[in-house]
Scaffold this active site. Structure first.
Site, mmCIF file in Angstrom:
data_model
loop_
_atom_site.group_PDB
_atom_site.id
_atom_site.type_symbol
_atom_site.label_atom_id
_atom_site.label_comp_id
_atom_site.label_asym_id
_atom_site.label_seq_id
_atom_site.Cartn_x
_atom_site.Cartn_y
_atom_site.Cartn_z
ATOM 1 N N GLU A 55 23.594 52.036 72.100
ATOM 2 C CA GLU A 55 24.564 53.003 72.586
ATOM 3 C C GLU A 55 24.031 53.680 73.848
ATOM 4 O O GLU A 55 23.249 54.639 73.760
ATOM 5 C CB GLU A 55 24.848 54.066 71.517
ATOM 6 N N HIS A 111 20.656 58.485 66.082
ATOM 7 C CA HIS A 111 21.758 58.580 67.036
ATOM 8 C C HIS A 111 21.365 59.499 68.187
ATOM 9 O O HIS A 111 20.633 60.481 68.002
ATOM 10 C CB HIS A 111 23.007 59.112 66.329
ATOM 11 N N GLY A 147 33.143 55.641 67.771
ATOM 12 C CA GLY A 147 33.324 57.067 67.592
ATOM 13 C C GLY A 147 34.791 57.456 67.622
ATOM 14 O O GLY A 147 35.523 57.326 66.654
ATOM 15 N N GLY A 148 35.245 57.967 68.767
ATOM 16 C CA GLY A 148 36.588 58.532 68.889
ATOM 17 C C GLY A 148 37.715 57.610 68.450
ATOM 18 O O GLY A 148 38.675 58.053 67.810
ATOM 19 N N GLY A 199 31.448 58.745 74.305
ATOM 20 C CA GLY A 199 32.452 59.799 74.386
ATOM 21 C C GLY A 199 32.911 60.140 75.787
ATOM 22 O O GLY A 199 33.635 61.110 75.986
ATOM 23 N N ASN A 255 32.107 55.864 63.019
ATOM 24 C CA ASN A 255 31.312 57.082 62.944
ATOM 25 C C ASN A 255 32.231 58.260 63.250
ATOM 26 O O ASN A 255 32.548 58.529 64.405
ATOM 27 C CB ASN A 255 30.152 57.018 63.938
ATOM 28 N N TRP A 256 32.635 58.972 62.191
ATOM 29 C CA TRP A 256 33.564 60.090 62.378
ATOM 30 C C TRP A 256 32.903 61.323 62.949
ATOM 31 O O TRP A 256 33.587 62.268 63.348
ATOM 32 C CB TRP A 256 34.214 60.444 61.038
ATOM 33 N N GLU A 260 22.870 61.755 69.666
ATOM 34 C CA GLU A 260 23.222 63.161 69.465
ATOM 35 C C GLU A 260 22.204 63.862 68.571
ATOM 36 O O GLU A 260 21.934 65.051 68.747
ATOM 37 C CB GLU A 260 24.637 63.248 68.879
#
Length: 245
Positions: free
Chosen positions: A165, A94, A228-229, A171, A9-10, A96
């Site tokens: 998650e 998600h 993610g990262g 993050g 997931n960019w 976010e």
């Protein structure tokens, strides 16, 4: 268990050119044998990334969709619009999106139905916040999110992926410990087993790195990762793929 899923997931990172460079590096530095690898680039890059990957075993997904097929929703993208771009997956719910864009359980349920109607596989995210975990409400939150997300949806376990998650681990560099991951995935699996006949893949997401991927993947009912990262650097992402397979 089916092949483990390794999903990148960019988020809102990388230009089209940077994304293409990263995909090329991953193609050169990894193999999809033994795992299902999915890239979730920003929507602006879907056509370019999909064009590169359409003749490979690597998959492409969209980070978000609208719950309607079309209409006066400026700036939004529907599942119907992307299903011809080699897009096969859609991240839905998600944390976010829930936190920053105030997505409701009803909207998430609608997005899942929209994805399924367009033959996209929903990757449905669930997870608790730190205060919810500290107050012992993890299972309560997970059950509420799952039951709301899957309302009026049955017999689609072969077209559904769940991603656990924990919000407090996304993050932050702090991953849930092995027991926490086991407990959450086992609880989610129990709910899914009561709804569907076949096993539904459950991914873990939350500061997954090359250093902890092998250990996490050994946990029962962990069927892969939503990353993610660590997916923004080819070296770390390729190492995770290697560790998982």
């Amino acid at each position: 268990m089916k092949s483990p899923i390794v999903a990148a997931n960019w988020k809102m990172n990388l230009t089209i050119e940077e994304g293409l460079d990263l995909v090329k590096q991953v193609l050169d530095g990894s193999s999809s044998d033994g795992s299902e690898i999915i890239f979730f680039p920003p929507s602006i890059a879907l056509s370019a990334i999909g064009g590169v990957l359409k003749n490979t075993d690597y998959k492409v997904g969209i980070q978000n969709i609208h719950h309607e097929k079309s209409g006066a929703y400026t700036g939004e993208i529907s599942a119907e619009m992307v299903k011809f771009l080699y897009v096969q997956y859609a991240i839905i719910g998600h944390s976010e999106r829930r936190q920053y864009f105030f997505e409701t359980d009803a909207q998430i349920n609608g997005k899942i139905k929209s994805a399924l109607s367009a033959n996209l596989c929903p990757v449905v995210c669930v997870g608790e916040s730190l205060p919810e975990r500290q107050s012992g409400k993890t299972n309560e939150i997970l059950k509420k999110q799952l039951m709301s997300a899957l309302k009026d949806i049955d017999n689609i376990s072969d077209r559904l992926v769940i991603a656990y998650e924990p919000v407090w681990a996304i993050g932050t560099g702090k991953s849930a410990d092995l027991n926490q991951v086991y407990d959450a995935h086992n609880f989610i699996n129990e709910i899914l087993q009561s709804r569907f006949k076949n096993h539904t893949p459950i991914l873990y997401g939350g500061s997954v790195k090359a250093e902890n991927a092998s250990e996490l993947c050994q946990i029962k009912n962990v069927d892969g990762f939503l990353i993610g990262g660590a997916s923004l650097q080819s070296e770390s992402f390729c190492q995770i793929i290697k560790n998982v397979t």
